[in-house]
Design an enzyme around this catalytic site. Structure first.
Site, PDB file in Angstrom:
ATOM      1  N   GLY A 182       0.808  -1.215   0.000  1.00  0.00           N
ATOM      2  CA  GLY A 182       0.000   0.000   0.000  1.00  0.00           C
ATOM      3  C   GLY A 182       0.839   1.263   0.000  1.00  0.00           C
ATOM      4  CG  MET A 183       0.360   6.185  -0.483  1.00  0.00           C
ATOM      5  SD  MET A 183      -0.904   7.392  -0.981  1.00  0.00           S
ATOM      6  CE  MET A 183      -2.015   7.363   0.447  1.00  0.00           C
ATOM      7  CG  LEU A 184       1.707   4.005   6.037  1.00  0.00           C
ATOM      8  CD1 LEU A 184       2.572   5.254   6.123  1.00  0.00           C
ATOM      9  CD2 LEU A 184       0.680   3.975   7.161  1.00  0.00           C
TER      10      LEU A 184
ATOM     11  CG  ASP B  78      -6.414 -13.596   5.366  1.00  0.00           C
ATOM     12  OD1 ASP B  78      -6.714 -12.519   5.929  1.00  0.00           O
ATOM     13  OD2 ASP B  78      -7.242 -14.502   5.138  1.00  0.00           O
ATOM     14  CB  ILE B  79      -3.765  -9.563   9.129  1.00  0.00           C
ATOM     15  CG1 ILE B  79      -4.907  -8.645   8.694  1.00  0.00           C
ATOM     16  CG2 ILE B  79      -2.440  -9.133   8.534  1.00  0.00           C
ATOM     17  CD1 ILE B  79      -4.767  -7.215   9.236  1.00  0.00           C
TER      18      ILE B  79
ATOM     19  CE  LYS C 262      -7.987   1.548  10.848  1.00  0.00           C
ATOM     20  NZ  LYS C 262      -6.861   0.696  10.381  1.00  0.00           N
TER      21      LYS C 262
ATOM     22  CE1 TYR D 253     -11.028   2.426   7.416  1.00  0.00           C
ATOM     23  CE2 TYR D 253     -11.449   4.701   8.027  1.00  0.00           C
ATOM     24  CZ  TYR D 253     -10.552   3.687   7.738  1.00  0.00           C
ATOM     25  OH  TYR D 253      -9.211   3.932   7.779  1.00  0.00           O
TER      26      TYR D 253
ATOM     27  CG  ASP E  75      -9.696  11.202  10.549  1.00  0.00           C
ATOM     28  OD1 ASP E  75      -9.097  10.347   9.868  1.00  0.00           O
ATOM     29  OD2 ASP E  75     -10.580  11.938  10.078  1.00  0.00           O
TER      30      ASP E  75
ATOM     31  CB  ALA F 288      -6.308  -0.758   6.893  1.00  0.00           C
TER      32      ALA F 288
END
Length: 282
Positions: A10-12, A34-35, A125, A121, A98, A56
């Site tokens: 992913g991006m991060l 696969d978490i 989280k 979502y 957030d 995520a």
């Protein structure tokens, strides 16, 4: 130290790998791990000292109709990593959002404020935070972030640049306020947190300052040498989406002081440093 990075494609996740350059790193993509599979997580975690979880379910609107799928990754998956880290005596640094808050505040959200998500979502989280902290309270670091953009994935900044290439004018909401955050700045902060002798718990990993999506969009065009007046302000009521968005997503940064680290730099400085909107060479 051996580091495990999940969600590595992913991006991060890609920027976390860059921030860990030269270290002993295992980088696993969704295809690799696969978490939601607890046994697979235990096997993958074995032998590591730090787990940085960038995996995520981030499709905010889709989560409204597929909350079970989002929960499996964002909550159960995060718990699985915490359980494995606890068994190993390893640190778990997991990225949250957030969206665990309702967005009705007028001042920055403190790290210890009660969670109150307003969409699926955010609920998943928030559950992931709670489960991970309960499973490994002495070694779990929850880092909430927001409004991410970077070089390695689709994001708001690159969308604005694409619109600039195809439209004369367009509208962006001006009634949602938050903190644009460069993924490489966040990645470096995650690594610094892993290296620090910091107390476990919740941290807010966003660039400092605040702006609206409209202000962020204008800044992207300015960095690109384009006319920001091409963007017009509008309201969220004009862009109805399946999942409600928090109107106020500014996060406070007091926990960094306890870790001996300064809050992340101002969002506008980070945007300039990122080069994501740098004018093309002539």
């Amino acid at each position: 130290m051996r580091y495990l990075v999940t969600g590595a494609a992913g991006m991060l996740g890609r920027d976390v790998q860059a921030a860990l350059a030269g270290r002993d790193v295992t980088a696993l993509t969704r295809a690799d791990l696969d978490i939601t599979d607890e046994a697979a997580v235990r096997a993958a975690a074995a032998g590591h000292d730090v787990i940085i979880n960038c995996a995520a379910y981030t499709k905010v609107d889709d989560a409204e109709a597929h909350e079970d799928d989002a929960y499996a990754i964002n909550a159960t998956g995060t718990r699985n990593l915490a359980v494995a880290a606890a068994e190993l005596g390893a640190k778990l640094i997991t990225v949250s959002t957030d969206y665990v808050f309702d967005g009705t505040a007028a001042e920055p959200y403190a790290e210890d404020l009660e969670r109150d998500p307003i969409n699926a979502y955010g609920r998943t989280k928030a559950a992931g935070e709670e489960l991970a902290l309960a499973a490994h309270p002495d070694g779990t670091y929850v880092v909430r972030t927001a409004w991410l953009y970077g070089a390695h994935g689709p994001n708001f900044a690159t969308t604005m640049l694409k619109l600039a290439a195809s439209k004369d004018t367009w509208s962006v909401v001006d009634d949602q306020v938050g903190q644009p955050t460069w993924t490489l700045d966040l990645a470096r902060r995650l690594v610094a947190l892993a290296d620090a002798d910091a107390p476990a718990g919740v941290y807010h990993g966003t660039n400092s300052g605040r702006t609206s999506w409209f202000g962020f969009a204008r800044a992207v065009l300015e960095e690109a040498g384009l006319d920001p007046e091409r963007i017009r302000p509008t309201t969220s009521a004009e862009f109805v989406r399946p999942a409600p968005r928090p109107a106020f997503s500014v996060l406070g940064h007091d926990a960094w002081k306890a870790a001996g680290l300064e809050p992340m730099r101002d969002w506008r400085e980070a945007l300039s440093a990122s080069g994501i909107a740098a004018p093309a060479a002539s």
